[in-house]
Write an enzyme that holds these catalytic residues in place. Structure first.
Site, PDB file in Angstrom:
ATOM      1  N   GLU A   1      10.230  16.107  15.267  1.00 25.89           N
ATOM      2  CA  GLU A   1      10.457  15.981  13.815  1.00 25.89           C
ATOM      3  C   GLU A   1       9.677  16.928  13.089  1.00 25.89           C
ATOM      4  O   GLU A   1       8.648  17.153  13.088  1.00 25.89           O
ATOM      5  CB  GLU A   1      10.219  14.300  13.467  1.00 25.89           C
TER       6      GLU A   1
ATOM      7  N   GLU B   1       9.287   1.174  11.126  1.00 25.60           N
ATOM      8  CA  GLU B   1      10.218   2.199  10.853  1.00 25.60           C
ATOM      9  C   GLU B   1       9.684   3.583  10.912  1.00 25.60           C
ATOM     10  O   GLU B   1       9.032   3.895   9.963  1.00 25.60           O
ATOM     11  CB  GLU B   1      10.716   2.118   9.269  1.00 25.60           C
TER      12      GLU B   1
ATOM     13  N   CYS C   1      13.385  10.439   6.991  1.00 29.15           N
ATOM     14  CA  CYS C   1      13.315   9.876   8.439  1.00 29.15           C
ATOM     15  C   CYS C   1      14.506  10.130   9.115  1.00 29.15           C
ATOM     16  O   CYS C   1      14.717  10.324  10.526  1.00 29.15           O
ATOM     17  CB  CYS C   1      12.825   8.650   8.480  1.00 29.15           C
TER      18      CYS C   1
ATOM     19  N   LYS D   1       0.865  -1.066   0.070  1.00 30.50           N
ATOM     20  CA  LYS D   1       0.147  -0.036  -0.233  1.00 30.50           C
ATOM     21  C   LYS D   1       1.082   1.218   0.117  1.00 30.50           C
ATOM     22  O   LYS D   1       1.569   1.859   1.067  1.00 30.50           O
ATOM     23  CB  LYS D   1      -0.698  -0.164   1.243  1.00 30.50           C
TER      24      LYS D   1
HETATM   25  P1  NAD Z   1       2.053   8.355   7.710  1.00 31.57           P
HETATM   26  O1  NAD Z   1       2.133   7.564   8.778  1.00 31.57           O
HETATM   27  O2  NAD Z   1       0.813   9.309   7.595  1.00 31.57           O
HETATM   28  O3  NAD Z   1       1.630   7.385   6.273  1.00 31.57           O
HETATM   29  C1  NAD Z   1       2.403   6.056   6.160  1.00 31.57           C
HETATM   30  C2  NAD Z   1       1.583   5.210   5.483  1.00 31.57           C
HETATM   31  O4  NAD Z   1       0.804   4.912   6.320  1.00 31.57           O
HETATM   32  C3  NAD Z   1       0.926   5.800   4.102  1.00 31.57           C
HETATM   33  O5  NAD Z   1       0.813   4.956   3.059  1.00 31.57           O
HETATM   34  C4  NAD Z   1      -0.501   5.762   4.647  1.00 31.57           C
HETATM   35  O6  NAD Z   1      -1.530   6.046   3.758  1.00 31.57           O
HETATM   36  C5  NAD Z   1      -0.633   4.873   5.483  1.00 31.57           C
HETATM   37  N1  NAD Z   1      -1.603   4.945   6.613  1.00 31.57           N
HETATM   38  C6  NAD Z   1      -2.135   6.389   7.186  1.00 31.57           C
HETATM   39  N2  NAD Z   1      -3.109   5.887   8.224  1.00 31.57           N
HETATM   40  C7  NAD Z   1      -3.333   4.461   8.080  1.00 31.57           C
HETATM   41  C8  NAD Z   1      -3.949   3.739   9.059  1.00 31.57           C
HETATM   42  N3  NAD Z   1      -4.678   4.170   9.892  1.00 31.57           N
HETATM   43  N4  NAD Z   1      -3.494   2.601   8.909  1.00 31.57           N
HETATM   44  C9  NAD Z   1      -2.739   2.006   8.235  1.00 31.57           C
HETATM   45  N5  NAD Z   1      -1.925   2.570   7.426  1.00 31.57           N
HETATM   46  C10 NAD Z   1      -2.275   4.109   7.525  1.00 31.57           C
HETATM   47  O7  NAD Z   1       3.677   8.987   7.247  1.00 31.57           O
HETATM   48  P2  NAD Z   1       4.020   9.555   6.072  1.00 31.57           P
HETATM   49  O8  NAD Z   1       3.453  11.230   6.383  1.00 31.57           O
HETATM   50  O9  NAD Z   1       3.646   9.182   4.860  1.00 31.57           O
HETATM   51  O10 NAD Z   1       5.526   9.588   6.346  1.00 31.57           O
HETATM   52  C11 NAD Z   1       6.200  10.690   7.206  1.00 31.57           C
HETATM   53  C12 NAD Z   1       6.705   9.876   8.434  1.00 31.57           C
HETATM   54  O11 NAD Z   1       7.356   8.442   7.993  1.00 31.57           O
HETATM   55  C13 NAD Z   1       7.551  10.502   9.210  1.00 31.57           C
HETATM   56  O12 NAD Z   1       7.478  10.465  10.530  1.00 31.57           O
HETATM   57  C14 NAD Z   1       9.092   9.600   8.583  1.00 31.57           C
HETATM   58  O13 NAD Z   1      10.136  10.220   9.694  1.00 31.57           O
HETATM   59  C15 NAD Z   1       8.816   8.547   8.461  1.00 31.57           C
HETATM   60  N6  NAD Z   1       9.343   7.417   7.988  1.00 31.57           N
HETATM   61  C16 NAD Z   1      10.291   6.715   8.620  1.00 31.57           C
HETATM   62  C17 NAD Z   1      11.217   5.855   7.631  1.00 31.57           C
HETATM   63  C18 NAD Z   1      12.116   5.019   8.509  1.00 31.57           C
HETATM   64  O14 NAD Z   1      12.669   3.987   7.749  1.00 31.57           O
HETATM   65  N7  NAD Z   1      12.274   4.820   9.535  1.00 31.57           N
HETATM   66  C19 NAD Z   1      11.497   6.328   6.383  1.00 31.57           C
HETATM   67  C20 NAD Z   1      10.579   7.129   5.840  1.00 31.57           C
HETATM   68  C21 NAD Z   1       9.678   7.948   6.629  1.00 31.57           C
END
Ligand code: NAD
Length: 479
Positions: free
Chosen positions: A381, A248, A282, A173
């Protein structure tokens, strides 16, 4: 090529509901495409298709055969590198050179894991007389991969690459704001000849497709990359199904610069790690801790670089592109404004280029000086191009400040003192520590993941192959 269908069971299909989600170009604010709005019904179909693949052609392949398919996919990614990079740049707002680097990294993940597929062995274990005991490494089964928008190609490569290598069937997804290259990738996987259902892609909103996937009783493992808030929801859903999770999550990674460091070398890394992908990384090095005797000198060096940074449309390949959407831009702008109101001196700001489209989601990079440990911008962050400079006195204080946030993803240490390099590496709470370099994005071979609120379990490297497999112990009594 622009693929805008879901991939389910080897077929390219629309969402059952027939709805779509607009794709907005962050550089202009204009809609330029639409992707299917998959929902729970599409997730059901995808999980079913993945299960059928495990019981069918995909499950019947040898590890070497799986690896060969992945190497083919890697080659196809490289052959399509230009198209993928332009699409990623447009969809995510990434400067073109950064998008190209993501494509190369994605291909490299499939190459690395394709090569590794037949090299993960079990053990034989000395036991009682008359017994032979061995361990087998088996796939979990159907693995769910929930991907954020910031590095779609890299994160799919690392997560799906390791899962497929171990023989799992995947349901992906992607982030709703950045699904186009994932859908493109699905066409390439199809072309590479993956059996139907080995890889399934369902685009859609997080609360719909994402939540349905995380909670689906038919999945056997969830790999989630994204925010802490959603990570909690995903883990709760996985707890109900009692399936393993890799989380992650975010970071507030420190770069610790001691007075004896090679400052010219550190400078390039410190600037890049804070503004790469407009700070939406991240592992962004969003705090720079600087030993007091060099604090003025080094902040002046960073400030000079920050002032020269140009922000503009992604395809024009400036130093910094726009943020992903208006909500993120407003959130980041709000945090920056609050820090300014809090009285932290702005040591430098980048510049949005003349003629940048008014509808784009641009934020100028900003360097704050004399940031106090514990304050909001030092603890949270930003996920935007903001760097907090913090003076410190001595090693013990550096460790205290570096470890003083809820996160523990990556840390950087800059010093020529060998003993200090080792002491710091051991004392810092982070899944990766870089000494005299910094960069988690590269290093496909290097295990990556968080401590504390940055998450747990590891992706990348061989470590991920262990995470995407379960150990079965077989004890044979034979006299
Ligand atoms: P997000 O949590 O909003 O979304 C991540 C994914 O989860 C998307 O595909 C989103 O559609 C999905 N999602 C949203 N609500 C959901 C739910 N209720 N149930 C299941 N899935 C759901 O994060 P984002 O804004 O897309 O990304 C930014 C964040 O990701 C930052 O905090 C960043 O640090 C983190 N990040 C971490 C890493 C790592 O490897 N540690 C890498 C990249 C980004």
């Amino acid at each position: 090529m622009m693929e805008t269908k879901l991939l389910i069971g080897g077929r390219f299909v629309d969402a059952i509901g027939g709805d779509t989600i607009p794709c907005v170009d962050p550089s202009t604010g204009e809609t330029f495409a639409a992707i299917p709005r998959g929902t729970a019904a599409d997730v059901d179909r995808a999980v079913e298709a993945a299960r059928a693949a495990l019981d069918g052609d995909w499950g019947a392949l040898t590890a070497a055969e799986r690896g060969r398919l992945m190497l083919k996919l890697s080659a196809l990614i490289l052959r399509n590198a230009d198209g993928l990079a332009v699409l990623e740049s447009r969809d995510v707002g990434k400067p073109l050179a950064q998008a190209k680097a993501d494509v190369t990294a994605c291909a490299r993940y499939f190459e690395f894991y394709g090569g590794a597929a037949d090299k993960v062995h079990g053990d034989t274990i000395p036991y009682l007389n008359g017994y032979t005991v061995m361990t087998l490494r088996e796939p979990h089964g159907v693995t769910a991969h929930i991907i954020p928008w910031n590095y779609p190609l890299q994160i799919i490569g690392r997560s799906v690459g390791a899962a497929l290598a171990m023989g799992n069937a995947c349901v992906v997804k992607p982030g709703e704001d950045a699904s186009l290259t994932t859908l493109y990738l699905s066409r390439l996987a199809h072309e590479a000849g993956f059996p139907a259902g080995a890889l399934n892609i369902v685009s859609g909103y997080g609360e719909e497709a994402g939540a349905a996937l995380a909670a689906h009783p038919g999945i056997n493992h969830v790999s989630f990359t994204g925010s802490q808030e959603v990570g909690v929801l995903v883990q709760q859903a996985a707890a109900v199904n009692i399936v393993p999770v890799t989380l992650e999550l975010g970071g507030k990674s420190p770069q610790v610069v001691f007075a004896d460091a090679d400052l010219d070398q550190a400078l390039t890394f410190v600037v890049r790690a804070s503004v790469q992908n407009a700070g939406q990384t991240c592992s962004a090095g969003s705090r720079v801790l600087i030993e007091r005797p060099i604090y003025d000198r080094f902040t002046a060096m960073i400030a000079e670089r920050f002032q020269a940074l140009k922000v503009g449309p992604a395809l024009d390949d400036h130093d910094v592109g726009p943020l992903i959407n208006a909500r993120q831009r407003d959130r980041v702008a709000g945090m920056v404004a609050a820090a300014k109101d809090g009285g932290f001196p702005v040591l430098a700001e980048g510049r949005i280029v003349d003629g940048a489209p008014k509808g784009g989601f641009y934020v100028a990079p900003v360097l704050f000086g004399d940031v106090k440990p514990g304050c909001h911008i030092e603890q949270n962050e930003v996920f935007g191009p903001a760097l907090a400079a913090i003076p410190f006195d001595g090693e013990a204080e550096a460790v205290r400040i570096a470890n003083g946030t809820p996160f523990g993803l990556v840390a950087g240490v800059w010093t020529r003192d060998g003993g200090r390099q080792l002491r710091m590496a051991k004392k810092l709470h982070a899944g990766q520590v870089f000494v005299n370099n910094y960069g988690a994005g590269g290093g496909v071979e290097l295990p990556f993941g968080g401590m504390k609120k940055s998450g747990f379990n590891r992706e990348k490297g061989f470590e991920a192959l262990y995470g995407f497999s379960a150990v079965k112990t077989v004890a044979i009594k034979h006299d």
